[in-house]
Design a protein around this motif. Structure first.
Motif, short mmCIF file in Angstrom:
data_model
loop_
_atom_site.label_atom_id
_atom_site.label_comp_id
_atom_site.label_asym_id
_atom_site.label_seq_id
_atom_site.Cartn_x
_atom_site.Cartn_y
_atom_site.Cartn_z
N ARG A 54 56.88 -8.63 92.87
CA ARG A 54 55.52 -8.08 92.73
C ARG A 54 55.51 -6.56 92.81
O ARG A 54 54.64 -5.91 92.23
CB ARG A 54 54.61 -8.69 93.78
N ALA A 55 56.48 -5.98 93.52
CA ALA A 55 56.56 -4.52 93.59
C ALA A 55 56.99 -3.91 92.26
O ALA A 55 56.95 -2.69 92.09
CB ALA A 55 57.54 -4.10 94.69
N ALA A 56 57.38 -4.74 91.29
CA ALA A 56 57.71 -4.28 89.94
C ALA A 56 56.65 -4.72 88.94
O ALA A 56 56.89 -4.76 87.74
CB ALA A 56 59.08 -4.81 89.52
N GLY A 57 55.46 -5.05 89.44
CA GLY A 57 54.34 -5.37 88.55
C GLY A 57 54.01 -6.85 88.54
O GLY A 57 54.50 -7.65 89.34
N GLU A 68 60.12 -14.56 84.92
CA GLU A 68 59.42 -13.57 85.76
C GLU A 68 59.56 -12.13 85.26
O GLU A 68 59.78 -11.20 86.02
CB GLU A 68 59.91 -13.67 87.22
N ARG A 69 59.39 -11.95 83.95
CA ARG A 69 59.32 -10.59 83.41
C ARG A 69 58.01 -9.96 83.85
O ARG A 69 56.95 -10.58 83.73
CB ARG A 69 59.44 -10.63 81.88
N THR A 70 58.06 -8.73 84.34
CA THR A 70 56.87 -8.07 84.87
C THR A 70 56.48 -6.87 84.02
O THR A 70 57.31 -6.29 83.31
CB THR A 70 57.08 -7.62 86.32
N ASP A 71 55.21 -6.48 84.14
CA ASP A 71 54.69 -5.44 83.25
C ASP A 71 55.10 -4.02 83.64
O ASP A 71 54.82 -3.08 82.90
CB ASP A 71 53.17 -5.54 83.15
N ARG A 72 55.78 -3.86 84.78
CA ARG A 72 56.28 -2.53 85.14
C ARG A 72 57.81 -2.50 85.19
O ARG A 72 58.40 -1.57 85.73
CB ARG A 72 55.67 -2.08 86.48
N TRP A 285 63.63 3.13 95.83
CA TRP A 285 63.43 2.60 94.48
C TRP A 285 63.89 1.15 94.40
O TRP A 285 63.73 0.51 93.36
CB TRP A 285 64.18 3.45 93.46
N VAL A 286 64.48 0.66 95.48
CA VAL A 286 64.87 -0.75 95.57
C VAL A 286 64.31 -1.28 96.88
O VAL A 286 64.48 -0.66 97.94
CB VAL A 286 66.40 -0.91 95.55
N GLU A 287 63.62 -2.41 96.82
CA GLU A 287 63.04 -3.01 98.01
C GLU A 287 64.11 -3.75 98.80
O GLU A 287 65.16 -4.11 98.26
CB GLU A 287 61.93 -3.99 97.62
N LEU A 304 59.02 2.16 90.89
CA LEU A 304 59.64 3.49 90.82
C LEU A 304 61.07 3.39 90.31
O LEU A 304 61.53 4.23 89.53
CB LEU A 304 59.61 4.15 92.19
N GLY A 305 61.79 2.37 90.76
CA GLY A 305 63.15 2.16 90.28
C GLY A 305 63.18 1.85 88.79
O GLY A 305 64.05 2.34 88.06
#
Length: 322
Positions: A54-57, A68-72, A285-287, A304-305
């Motif tokens: 979720r942190a990648a969109g 699970e491709r994300t929009d960010r 940039w990495v959780e 951010l990553g």
């Protein structure tokens, strides 16, 4: 890279204005010239490409396919940055191995990682090998894979358990798994070589950009905070040093070395630019394992990553097509 994008936009605007100023009056009513054809781009890879967390969109595909491709994620960021220059086909998929990219169908897992999390939509239908999206008309291929072939997720599951059993002392994970890492890296290199050959056969004129992995573990592992789930939980400081030096950095080297087997391939380094943005840095940039308040991230890049990855990958794409 932000300045690079700004210059690109300004150059495009200036060119358009200049072209308009030079059109003779008698042609002002004529139809505009046809726009340049978009370059065909296929994005392949694992969760570090797909986004997943979720942190990648937000996932944007309905119905969900479990990838699970994300929009960010960086392919989607680049698609917005370079809209009109490239036509994107994004078939990256969380948990993909190199073989899943090359020729082996994949059973996507979505967010199903029991006992850590369960996905109500699991199981998902099988997805075909990602290379099937590549064809003779493909101009650019980006691919980020290798971590799952190495078994990095399994290592991340085992190391906290062993670190907890050792009360945070020593290198219990290295002691248990270290001897097997060279064979794992050899497998990565062999399968990566074969993957690049297959991609080149399917798209003989395409430029292949092999995307490396970012910095995950800092050089100063003392700032990782033993027991902190927003970082690496109960992985010992000694094992974190081992993961950085003997697992993750050699993984990038194996990928970089493999690109040397194909004239059409080149390596996109994300490690150097992210060196101060590891899981344990304030500007990460990495959780870590968990993103507060309650999101399971399991050591994946955040938005951010992916923005940093987009900057480097899109520059390589533009260089490859000019």
């Amino acid at each position: 890279m932000a300045h690079f994008r700004t210059r690109l936009a300004l150059l495009g605007s200036a060119a358009a204005l200049a072209a308009g100023a030079l059109v003779p009056a008698q042609f002002t009513g004529a139809q505009p010239a046809a726009a340049a054809e978009e370059h065909q781009w296929v994005a392949l890879g694992d969760s570090y490409t797909a986004g997943v967390i979720r942190a990648a969109g937000n996932t944007f595909e309905v119905p969900r396919d479990g990838c699970e491709r994300t929009d960010r994620s960086y392919p989607q960021v680049i698609d917005r940055d370079l809209y009109g220059l490239f036509e994107l086909t994004n078939v990256s998929c969380g948990a993909a191995t190199i073989e899943n990219v090359t020729d082996t169908p994949q059973q996507p897992i979505g967010r199903h990682m029991p006992p850590l999390s369960e996905d109500p939509d699991y199981p998902f239908p099988e997805v075909p090998p990602q290379s099937q999206a590549v064809g003779p008309d493909t101009d650019v291929i980006t691919v980020g894979a290798g971590g799952n072939t190495l078994g990095f997720a399994d290592i991340l599951m085992k190391c906290p358990q062993l670190g907890s059993e050792s009360d945070g002392k020593g290198t219990p994970c290295k002691d248990a798994l270290g001897a097997g890492i060279p064979a794992r890296l050899k497998k990565v290199r062999q399968e990566y070589d074969r993957m690049l050959s297959v991609l080149h056969e399917r798209a003989p004129h395409a430029k292949i950009l092999a995307v490396g992995y970012p910095t995950i573990v800092p050089k100063d592992t003392s700032k990782c905070g033993y027991g902190d789930l927003t970082k690496f939980g109960t992985i010992t400081q000694g094992d974190l040093d081992w993961l950085r030096k003997d697992v993750l950095e050699p993984l990038n080297k194996a990928i970089d070395d493999s690109t040397g087997t194909q004239d059409a391939a080149s390596f996109v380094d994300l490690y150097t630019s992210s060196s101060s943005h590891s899981v344990c840095d304030d500007s990460k940039w990495v959780e870590g394992f968990v993103t507060l308040p309650d999101q399971l991230s399991f050591v994946h890049p955040n938005a951010l990553g992916h923005r940093n990855a987009a900057d480097h990958v899109e520059e390589a794409m533009l260089n490859a097509t000019t």
